[in-house]
Design a protein around this motif. Sequence first.
Motif, PDB file in Angstrom:
ATOM      1  N   TRP A 171       0.952  -1.087  -0.218  1.00 28.90           N
ATOM      2  CA  TRP A 171       0.103  -0.096  -0.017  1.00 28.90           C
ATOM      3  C   TRP A 171       0.836   1.268  -0.188  1.00 28.90           C
ATOM      4  O   TRP A 171       1.799   1.373   0.825  1.00 28.90           O
ATOM      5  N   PRO A 186      -0.159   5.009  -0.073  1.00 29.19           N
ATOM      6  CA  PRO A 186      -1.209   5.931  -0.234  1.00 29.19           C
ATOM      7  C   PRO A 186      -1.188   7.087  -1.031  1.00 29.19           C
ATOM      8  O   PRO A 186      -1.931   7.626  -1.835  1.00 29.19           O
ATOM      9  N   THR A 187       0.132   7.485  -1.231  1.00 27.35           N
ATOM     10  CA  THR A 187       0.477   8.858  -1.933  1.00 27.35           C
ATOM     11  C   THR A 187       0.387   8.445  -3.451  1.00 27.35           C
ATOM     12  O   THR A 187       0.219   9.483  -4.309  1.00 27.35           O
ATOM     13  N   SER A 240      -1.740   5.509  -4.945  1.00 24.61           N
ATOM     14  CA  SER A 240      -2.778   4.991  -5.131  1.00 24.61           C
ATOM     15  C   SER A 240      -3.693   4.351  -4.030  1.00 24.61           C
ATOM     16  O   SER A 240      -3.093   4.210  -2.985  1.00 24.61           O
ATOM     17  N   SER A 241      -4.985   4.505  -4.115  1.00 24.15           N
ATOM     18  CA  SER A 241      -5.731   4.029  -2.995  1.00 24.15           C
ATOM     19  C   SER A 241      -6.107   2.654  -2.868  1.00 24.15           C
ATOM     20  O   SER A 241      -6.767   2.189  -2.239  1.00 24.15           O
ATOM     21  N   HIS A 264      -5.108  -1.404  -2.613  1.00 21.20           N
ATOM     22  CA  HIS A 264      -4.168  -2.158  -1.769  1.00 21.20           C
ATOM     23  C   HIS A 264      -3.884  -3.224  -2.556  1.00 21.20           C
ATOM     24  O   HIS A 264      -4.686  -4.072  -3.020  1.00 21.20           O
TER      25      HIS A 264
END
Length: 798
Positions: free
Chosen positions: A55, A57-58, A60-61, A63
């Motif tokens: 993951w 987060p910066t 891609s949203s 997982h």
Amino acid sequence: MAFTNFEIFALASTTDTGKTVETSPCYLLTVEVIRAKNLRRADIFSHTDCYLMLWLPTASSIHFRTKAVENSKDPVWNETFHFMVQSKVKNVLELSVHDEDNISRDDHLFTVRFDIAGLPLNEKVLMQFKCNPKSRQVCCLEYEVQGKKAQKSKQKLSFMVKGSHEGHHECSLGSDFCISPACQSAFHYVKYKQPTLDVKLPKKDLDYVFGPCAYNREEGSLQAQISSLPTKKKIMLAENNEFSLHVKTEDCQNVLDVRLGYDLCSQEQDFLDKRKKIVAEALKKVLGLERDLQDHEIPVVAIMTVGGSTRSLTALYGSLQGLKKLNIIDCTTYLTGFSGTTWTMANLYKDAYWSQKDLDEQINKTKRDMTKCKANGLSIECLKYYNRQLCQRKQEGQKTSCIDLWGLLIEYLLNDGEDNHKLSDQQQAVNDGQNPLPIYAAINVKENYSTMDFKEWVEFTPYEVGILKYGAYVRTEDFGSEFFMGRLMKKLPETRICYLQGMWSSIFSLNLMYVWNLSHSSEDFWHKWTQDQIVDIGEEDHLPTRAHDQKSHLYTPAGPLSSALRDVITDRLSVAQYHNFLRGLQLDNSYLEQSNFHRWKDTVLDSSSPNQLTQSEEYLSLEDAGFFISTSSAPLLRLERKVDVILHLNYSAGLQTRNLEQTCKYCAEQGIPFPKAVLSEEDKNSLKECYLFEDAENSEAPILLFFPQVNDTFRYYTSPGVKRSESQLKDGKVDLSSDSSPYSTYSMTFHPEEYDRLVKLSEYNILNNQHLILQGLCSAVERKKKVQEIKPSEHRDA
């Protein structure tokens, strides 16, 4: 790490996309997840079927996850993932390992968070994460006793789980026992040690006993195999017409409160980033450089002090005053101490910006303390205060001893009243990198062993307390609290620093063995009476062997006379005992191959008796490091701190070169890079103020500037180059070594002029050797430049 650990292997690289955006250029991050090794089992009913989730987060949203590899503690994935990342934001990649379960929710084993900023562009890097959880699984057994009717007389139920953190509980069934739950508590235990719950019952028959229990009617006892009890389900274990017993077992979270690993903690790393800027600017000024130093050219400079009661307390002020006048303090990153120098350090770091100020105020304040009458410290009022403080400390859950009384006497010696300062408070003095990071040294010892046979280096910083050999650290705020299997079980109030000062300078910890070694050049005669008799024995060849397997040993206990003699000569009057934060942790089966463990492995039990090492003890037994070697150098010799220059300020009594020679010998035996500090007989008979030692053949050995405590040219000069007048010659007479010296280790009070002379002497010896200090700093900078030229890739942070 010395304790069981897990590893993840992955290849990672960043690639320039060629599409540069003015404000946020983007890069392609490629992560190839290769494998994991030595994963723990999430439950006892099935093998691990592990997959890894990624993951970022910066970027891609979503997982991302690998396939699950069935029935393997060493899964191999070989799967590749891609992320488009922006270089101007903080990109932290999370790698989490899970055990797939078709019936219940998947078990989350652990997560690694990795900052990708250190990855080089257009280059593939193999990353190996040692994820350290985590020792073994800890579980919790909750029990509850419910009453059915009021009791006419008090009766007790006794509960015990051997090997658990709590060990033993009692529950009273008295006249106030009512129908609501009257007694409930819990045991924390190691899941895979096959623990049992033993209950001692009142002399009354039970009407009902749950299946996995064994009930002894004659003894009135109940025993249950905890592993046979259902998980996460409250059940009734036993009952009669007066009470019922209910239990429930659950797995505890795998988040450790003990940090396992030899790397520096994140707070110290942040400190280093901030301190490096101050050091670089100061070095440029002090060395008269024409350009700014690059990061890889900035040496790590440390001030290392040697204790000696009030003598070292006073002399350190003078040395620091001299270093400040030369602007050298701003060039340093660390300041270490033990014994009396910790008293100075604790005073200094109450002021968050002490090194940015003139030290005259601190020196004058300490002068008032050193010259005041100490008799009032044993007055009736003070003794009552000490008793109240020790009672409070005992009520808080700490063990007390005469070491704590000594700490309270130090508090009186150095303060006008109660000092509520704590070690963690010193974070305010280093969080901006404004002062060198203070490190306080001590050793952990063992009953019936001299420090020749068993001692373990312990370091204290405002951020963490840890034992170097094991790579195990706890937050300074949590030191002294109760731990089990790496978990914080009971938080106790943080210890006031006066008690730590008592332990760091624990004069009550000496034993006859130490006195004998101090007064004789050979310790062989008495040492043989204190050693365990352990010999290797032969083994059958048909057993397979592995590199980390240990040989079998034959241990022969000593006879009655030898045992009695050993008890006498190794017995200490007292040690400072604190709850052991390593309690219950398990050594990895290849712990002897761990390079960092081996670096500090110097006790008789390390190789022969790992079951008797510190993790098996309920308490740490801490004392003054001077009972082993009078030096605070060990924390500076950790590879992770990469110390390039050490200013060795010696304030010990007696032979000034003793601790230096002992340190050189110790480092040679342990394979720790350290310069060969050899003095000629002429120098030993007439010591100079400063010596510079450098190992030209080993760039990993720090440059050493050794300052013995001597009165050499100070007798004739008030300051460098300024001779004394006839009327000033008396001020140059500083008696440091005769039997009538006012600066004995046991002197607790100085006359004002004695105090002033020792401060001035120590300051002068620094100022008069400015050329050697600058020579050492220049050599360190040049050496850093050469290393970069030879191995440029080693200075990348990855």
